[in-house]
Design an enzyme around this catalytic site. Structure first.
Site, short mmCIF file in Angstrom:
data_model
loop_
_atom_site.label_atom_id
_atom_site.label_comp_id
_atom_site.label_asym_id
_atom_site.label_seq_id
_atom_site.Cartn_x
_atom_site.Cartn_y
_atom_site.Cartn_z
N TYR A 52 25.31 21.09 77.40
CA TYR A 52 25.87 20.10 76.47
C TYR A 52 24.86 18.97 76.23
O TYR A 52 24.63 18.56 75.10
CB TYR A 52 27.18 19.52 77.03
CG TYR A 52 28.31 20.50 77.10
CD1 TYR A 52 29.13 20.73 76.00
CD2 TYR A 52 28.60 21.18 78.28
CE1 TYR A 52 30.18 21.62 76.06
CE2 TYR A 52 29.65 22.08 78.36
CZ TYR A 52 30.45 22.30 77.25
OH TYR A 52 31.49 23.19 77.32
N ASN A 55 35.12 23.45 66.80
CA ASN A 55 34.42 24.51 66.07
C ASN A 55 35.41 25.40 65.32
O ASN A 55 36.21 26.10 65.94
CB ASN A 55 33.61 25.36 67.05
CG ASN A 55 32.81 26.45 66.39
OD1 ASN A 55 32.80 26.59 65.18
ND2 ASN A 55 32.12 27.23 67.21
N CYS A 91 29.85 28.75 70.22
CA CYS A 91 30.12 27.66 71.16
C CYS A 91 30.29 28.17 72.60
O CYS A 91 30.17 27.40 73.55
CB CYS A 91 31.31 26.82 70.70
SG CYS A 91 32.81 27.75 70.38
N HIS A 92 30.53 29.47 72.76
CA HIS A 92 30.62 30.03 74.11
C HIS A 92 29.27 29.97 74.82
O HIS A 92 29.23 30.07 76.05
CB HIS A 92 31.13 31.49 74.06
CG HIS A 92 30.29 32.42 73.26
ND1 HIS A 92 30.40 32.51 71.88
CD2 HIS A 92 29.32 33.29 73.62
CE1 HIS A 92 29.53 33.41 71.44
NE2 HIS A 92 28.87 33.90 72.47
N GLU A 152 27.08 39.43 76.15
CA GLU A 152 25.72 39.09 75.77
C GLU A 152 24.73 39.20 76.94
O GLU A 152 23.55 38.90 76.80
CB GLU A 152 25.68 37.68 75.18
CG GLU A 152 26.44 37.60 73.87
CD GLU A 152 26.29 36.26 73.17
OE1 GLU A 152 25.43 35.44 73.58
OE2 GLU A 152 27.02 36.04 72.19
#
Length: 186
Positions: free
Chosen positions: A120, A143, A151-152, A178
């Site tokens: 962040y 979002n 945003c993850h 991912e």
């Protein structure tokens, strides 16, 4: 134009699609994808109601497989969840985000690739506000296009996973997909 005709607002197409993280509400205008929402109820039209009001839109839900504005977002989301897509290439309608939040979300979308994470605080520094880590958290919570605007991929600076509007387990599943986190055992 005949004065008895009602001016038409922007077109808003919406649907609910299944995904590996549960049903997703999707909405698009002629400008692009405008909303992705987690944990959608496939039988309920309620998620579209606030968008219709906010955008002044004429909305419709096409029969499955007959999407026009949503055909490409649906195709790309399916490819992403199948592990065949690492970067979304979609027009986005940013009307549901403004100011600092939009700035942060655009930076996130352009600079944090598949399989990586950012803190962040680091994201705050990237947009020229090095002390604004909490404001970045608020931007992530606002979002309107999660998954597509990833945003993850934003985590706590100390290595914690952080919060997530779709729930921490959904965030874990996306990061595992991912390759950032190991797949859950159960």
């Amino acid at each position: 134009m005949d004065i008895t005709e009602r001016p038409r607002g922007p077109r808003l197409e919406w649907t609910v699609v299944d995904s590996d993280i549960g049903p997703l509400f999707l909405a698009a205008t002629e400008e692009g994808l405008v909303r992705v929402e987690f944990h959608a109820d496939p039988e309920q039209a309620a998620p579209a109601d606030p968008l219709i009001s906010r955008l002044g839109a004429d909305a419709w839900r096409p029969d499955p497989g007959r999407e026009v504005l949503l055909a490409e977002p649906i195709r790309q989301l399916r490819a992403y969840f199948a592990g065949r897509l690492r970067r979304f290439d979609l027009p986005l309608d940013w009307r549901l985000s403004a100011g600092f939040n939009r700035l942060v979300l655009r930076e996130l979308a352009s600079s944090v690739p598949y399989g990586s994470v950012v803190g962040y605080g680091e994201l705050a520094a990237r947009v020229g506000q090095p002390g604004a880590a909490q404001a970045v958290g608020a931007a992530m919570g606002s979002n309107p296009l999660p998954v597509v605007v990833p945003c993850h991929r934003v985590v706590e600076n100390d290595g914690g996973i952080g919060g997530f509007g779709g729930g921490v387990e959904t965030k874990r599943a996306l990061l595992a997909l991912e390759g950032v986190l190991p797949q859950p055992l159960f």
